[in-house]
Design a protein around this motif. Structure first.
Motif, mmCIF file in Angstrom:
data_model
loop_
_atom_site.group_PDB
_atom_site.id
_atom_site.type_symbol
_atom_site.label_atom_id
_atom_site.label_comp_id
_atom_site.label_asym_id
_atom_site.label_seq_id
_atom_site.Cartn_x
_atom_site.Cartn_y
_atom_site.Cartn_z
ATOM 1 N N ALA A 69 0.813 -1.212 0.000
ATOM 2 C CA ALA A 69 0.000 0.000 0.000
ATOM 3 C C ALA A 69 0.848 1.264 0.000
ATOM 4 C CB ALA A 69 -0.924 -0.014 1.220
ATOM 5 N N TYR A 70 1.972 1.229 0.675
ATOM 6 C CA TYR A 70 2.864 2.402 0.726
ATOM 7 C C TYR A 70 3.328 2.784 -0.668
ATOM 8 C CZ TYR A 70 7.413 4.715 1.623
ATOM 9 O OH TYR A 70 8.497 5.553 1.622
ATOM 10 N N HIS A 71 3.794 1.816 -1.432
ATOM 11 C CA HIS A 71 4.311 2.108 -2.764
ATOM 12 C C HIS A 71 3.186 2.503 -3.727
ATOM 13 C CE1 HIS A 71 8.522 1.185 -2.139
ATOM 14 N NE2 HIS A 71 8.175 0.088 -1.486
ATOM 15 N N LEU A 72 2.053 1.819 -3.649
ATOM 16 C CA LEU A 72 0.945 2.163 -4.543
ATOM 17 C C LEU A 72 0.350 3.526 -4.191
ATOM 18 C CD1 LEU A 72 -0.826 -1.281 -4.932
ATOM 19 C CD2 LEU A 72 0.616 -0.105 -6.599
ATOM 20 N N TYR A 73 0.404 3.900 -2.919
ATOM 21 C CA TYR A 73 -0.035 5.231 -2.512
ATOM 22 C C TYR A 73 0.842 6.309 -3.147
ATOM 23 C CZ TYR A 73 0.132 9.277 0.678
ATOM 24 O OH TYR A 73 0.181 10.545 1.211
ATOM 25 N N LEU A 74 2.163 6.079 -3.168
ATOM 26 C CA LEU A 74 3.071 7.062 -3.759
ATOM 27 C C LEU A 74 2.965 7.096 -5.279
ATOM 28 C CD1 LEU A 74 6.324 6.625 -1.625
ATOM 29 C CD2 LEU A 74 4.620 8.449 -1.481
ATOM 30 N N ARG A 75 2.773 5.916 -5.878
ATOM 31 C CA ARG A 75 2.701 5.841 -7.342
ATOM 32 C C ARG A 75 2.045 4.532 -7.752
ATOM 33 N NH1 ARG A 75 8.371 6.762 -10.148
ATOM 34 N NH2 ARG A 75 8.773 4.760 -9.140
ATOM 35 N N PRO A 76 0.933 4.586 -8.486
ATOM 36 C CA PRO A 76 0.315 5.730 -9.159
ATOM 37 C C PRO A 76 -0.656 6.512 -8.298
ATOM 38 C CG PRO A 76 -0.906 3.768 -9.705
ATOM 39 C CD PRO A 76 0.235 3.310 -8.825
ATOM 40 N N GLY A 77 -0.837 6.106 -7.030
ATOM 41 C CA GLY A 77 -1.823 6.694 -6.145
ATOM 42 C C GLY A 77 -2.952 5.726 -5.893
ATOM 43 N N ASP A 78 -3.356 5.605 -4.637
ATOM 44 C CA ASP A 78 -4.419 4.651 -4.305
ATOM 45 C C ASP A 78 -5.746 5.014 -4.967
ATOM 46 O OD1 ASP A 78 -3.907 6.743 -2.125
ATOM 47 O OD2 ASP A 78 -5.952 6.155 -1.635
ATOM 48 N N GLU A 79 -6.002 6.311 -5.166
ATOM 49 C CA GLU A 79 -7.235 6.701 -5.840
ATOM 50 C C GLU A 79 -7.208 6.302 -7.310
ATOM 51 O OE1 GLU A 79 -7.907 10.845 -5.096
ATOM 52 O OE2 GLU A 79 -8.862 10.443 -3.163
ATOM 53 N N MET A 80 -6.029 6.336 -7.916
ATOM 54 C CA MET A 80 -5.910 5.886 -9.295
ATOM 55 C C MET A 80 -6.214 4.387 -9.399
ATOM 56 S SD MET A 80 -5.145 6.697 -12.461
ATOM 57 C CE MET A 80 -4.041 8.109 -12.524
ATOM 58 N N VAL A 81 -5.681 3.603 -8.479
ATOM 59 C CA VAL A 81 -5.959 2.164 -8.480
ATOM 60 C C VAL A 81 -7.459 1.927 -8.318
ATOM 61 C CG1 VAL A 81 -5.532 -0.017 -7.292
ATOM 62 C CG2 VAL A 81 -3.662 1.606 -7.597
ATOM 63 N N ARG A 82 -8.060 2.643 -7.404
ATOM 64 C CA ARG A 82 -9.512 2.525 -7.202
ATOM 65 C C ARG A 82 -10.287 2.897 -8.466
ATOM 66 N NH1 ARG A 82 -12.574 6.317 -2.785
ATOM 67 N NH2 ARG A 82 -14.637 6.427 -3.804
ATOM 68 N N ALA A 83 -9.842 3.931 -9.153
ATOM 69 C CA ALA A 83 -10.541 4.396 -10.353
ATOM 70 C C ALA A 83 -10.492 3.386 -11.483
ATOM 71 C CB ALA A 83 -9.950 5.722 -10.814
ATOM 72 N N PHE A 84 -9.522 2.475 -11.437
ATOM 73 C CA PHE A 84 -9.424 1.435 -12.460
ATOM 74 C C PHE A 84 -10.062 0.125 -12.013
ATOM 75 C CE2 PHE A 84 -6.764 4.456 -14.458
ATOM 76 C CZ PHE A 84 -6.701 4.099 -15.794
ATOM 77 N N GLY A 85 -10.877 0.197 -10.974
ATOM 78 C CA GLY A 85 -11.627 -0.975 -10.540
ATOM 79 C C GLY A 85 -11.011 -1.728 -9.395
ATOM 80 N N GLY A 86 -9.973 -1.149 -8.768
ATOM 81 C CA GLY A 86 -9.290 -1.823 -7.677
ATOM 82 C C GLY A 86 -8.085 -2.601 -8.167
ATOM 83 N N VAL A 87 -7.303 -3.085 -7.214
ATOM 84 C CA VAL A 87 -6.002 -3.661 -7.560
ATOM 85 C C VAL A 87 -6.118 -4.944 -8.382
ATOM 86 C CG1 VAL A 87 -5.776 -4.992 -5.406
ATOM 87 C CG2 VAL A 87 -3.717 -4.185 -6.614
ATOM 88 N N HIS A 88 -7.185 -5.717 -8.197
ATOM 89 C CA HIS A 88 -7.344 -6.933 -9.001
ATOM 90 C C HIS A 88 -7.467 -6.596 -10.480
ATOM 91 C CE1 HIS A 88 -8.700 -8.254 -4.966
ATOM 92 N NE2 HIS A 88 -8.240 -9.439 -5.319
ATOM 93 N N ALA A 89 -8.356 -5.663 -10.788
ATOM 94 C CA ALA A 89 -8.554 -5.268 -12.180
ATOM 95 C C ALA A 89 -7.327 -4.544 -12.726
ATOM 96 C CB ALA A 89 -9.789 -4.370 -12.306
ATOM 97 N N PHE A 90 -6.724 -3.698 -11.907
ATOM 98 C CA PHE A 90 -5.567 -2.917 -12.336
ATOM 99 C C PHE A 90 -4.399 -3.825 -12.720
ATOM 100 C CE2 PHE A 90 -2.099 0.238 -11.238
ATOM 101 C CZ PHE A 90 -2.360 1.095 -12.301
ATOM 102 N N ALA A 91 -4.164 -4.861 -11.896
ATOM 103 C CA ALA A 91 -3.032 -5.763 -12.112
ATOM 104 C C ALA A 91 -3.367 -6.963 -12.988
ATOM 105 C CB ALA A 91 -2.504 -6.262 -10.771
ATOM 106 N N ARG A 92 -4.648 -7.139 -13.325
ATOM 107 C CA ARG A 92 -5.098 -8.288 -14.119
ATOM 108 C C ARG A 92 -4.840 -9.613 -13.383
ATOM 109 N NH1 ARG A 92 -5.946 -3.894 -16.254
ATOM 110 N NH2 ARG A 92 -6.273 -3.554 -18.493
ATOM 111 N N TRP A 93 -5.132 -9.611 -12.082
ATOM 112 C CA TRP A 93 -5.029 -10.822 -11.262
ATOM 113 C C TRP A 93 -6.410 -11.096 -10.681
ATOM 114 C CZ3 TRP A 93 -1.881 -14.787 -10.124
ATOM 115 C CH2 TRP A 93 -2.119 -15.528 -8.961
#
Length: 405
Positions: A61-85
């Motif tokens: 969470a620390y690294h994703l908060y810094l880049r690209p930003g946790d709100e960006m990850v959320r905007a792409f459907g959350g980390v599962h959708a963002f990472a394709r896992w």
């Protein structure tokens, strides 16, 4: 909490076979989780990670908060959708990063103040902020913010950090429940290129609802049995958790001290909850931990070591760049199904590493992950057979016989 559960059977001493159910699937335990710090296991695709046998992965969470930003990850459907896992995921809160980047931060009761390594910007990292970040990212399992200190720290320092971690856990719990009840704050300011699909955060009715998640507390207390006991008692008195993590190990303490800490913690932890041992990932340590009742594991060491030329085999660690491998036509091991072992010999793998070809680090990192996945599969098989203790002892004797080569 919906979508989570744990059951176990076929115990062999303290070791047990288990099934941890999450909204994105069930993990058979004991299981090792590859570390995908930036929502990516460095150099490897999610398809390769799945083929290696991974059931669950984690991001930071620390690294994703810094880049690209946790709100960006959320905007792409959350980390599962963002990472394709599409399987279960976990996010670490960043407590270890706070510990390891000491020169950039100040810790106090409120939380952590640190400067980003990326651009020097100042950030306030509190238990409440971490819950907001992790609920935006959307992993199945999220970790509390804890205070991690150096291995071998004095009893007083370990006591103070353990007590602060308990106080931060309560603040995490309160904020986690508030977000579940009241919803997440709206995301604003993200601009979509013309013609691109809309972001998930445009759905103002559904977006505030955080996905089902489980908050795990973290047992701290260094290598002091009384502090570990007090930490577990505090955690169990503070809530009914979906699982419990044991942290603060593999940070410089002697291996036997680490194993002794497993022995202290395991009998005190609820038998009906998964036990997640954080940051431990060497083959011998995994089997020792399974023997003492641990269920889930993660560590960056297997992929990091592979990228630098050190690989796991049944006969210990091998350093592939050594000159003895220059004319060696054997595979790394005959007992591994990874591409490095089934398609290439040691001489070629050494050649890739010494010539700094990117394929070399990729293959060796994938080998180490495949090796650990196969090891955990074997552990589960022998738990089912009821001979885990004798199998593990035999495996460890061979692995430790020759040491690193």
């Amino acid at each position: 909490m919906t979508g989570f559960g744990f059951r176990h059977s076929h115990a062999n001493g303290s070791a047990r076979l288990g099934w941890f159910t999450t909204p994105h699937g069930t993990i058979e335990t004991p299981a090792f989780m590859p570390v995908g710090t930036h929502a990516s296991v460095r150099g490897l695709s999610m398809q390769e990670i799945r083929a290696a046998g991974a059931q669950m992965i984690l991001a930071n969470a620390y690294h994703l908060y810094l880049r690209p930003g946790d709100e960006m990850v959320r905007a792409f459907g959350g980390v599962h959708a963002f990472a394709r896992w599409d399987g279960p995921m976990l996010t670490d809160s960043g407590g270890y990063q706070v510990f390891s980047l000491a020169r950039y931060r100040q810790v106090n009761e409120a939380g952590v103040e640190f400067r980003s390594k990326l651009d020097g910007s100042l950030h306030q990292y509190t238990p409440e902020k971490v819950m907001q970040i992790e609920r935006n990212i959307g992993a199945d399992v999220i970790m509390q913010l804890d205070e991690l200190i150096e291995g071998g720290s004095a009893h007083r320092a370990s006591y103070l950090a353990m007590q602060r971690s308990l106080r931060w856990l309560e603040r995490c719990r309160v904020e986690f429940e508030r977000l579940s009840r009241d919803g997440r704050a709206p995301v604003t300011g993200l601009v979509v290129p013309e013609g691109a699909p809309p972001l998930f955060t445009r759905d103002v009715d559904r977006d505030p609802l955080a996905p089902p998640q489980a908050l795990f507390p973290i047992v701290q207390g260094g290598t002091y049995p009384d502090l570990r006991t007090a930490s577990i008692e505090g955690i169990l008195n503070s809530g009914d958790w979906e699982g419990i993590a044991v942290g603060g190990l593999s940070v410089g303490e002697a291996k036997q001290a680490m194993y002794d800490t497993f022995d202290t913690c395991a009998p005190l932890l609820p038998v009906n909850k998964p036990r997640y041992l954080m940051g431990v990932g060497f083959p011998d340590d995994l089997l020792e931990a399974v023997s003492r009742g641990m269920d889930l594991f993660d560590c960056v060491a297997p992929t990091r070591m592979g990228r630098h030329g050190t690989v796991f085999t049944r006969d210990g660690k091998v350093q592939i760049q050594k000159s003895s491998n220059r004319t060696d036509r054997r595979p790394l091991t005959d007992e591994c199904a990874c591409p490095a072992c089934t398609q290439y010999d040691r001489a070629y793998l050494r050649h890739l590493m010494v010539t700094e070809e990117p394929l070399g680090p990729r293959l060796l990192a994938l080998h180490n992950l495949t090796f650990l996945m196969a090891l955990m599969t074997s552990a589960r098989e022998h738990l089912l057979l009821g001979d885990y203790a004798s199998w593990s002892a035999s495996w460890l004797a061979r692995y430790r016989a020759k040491g690193q080569r």
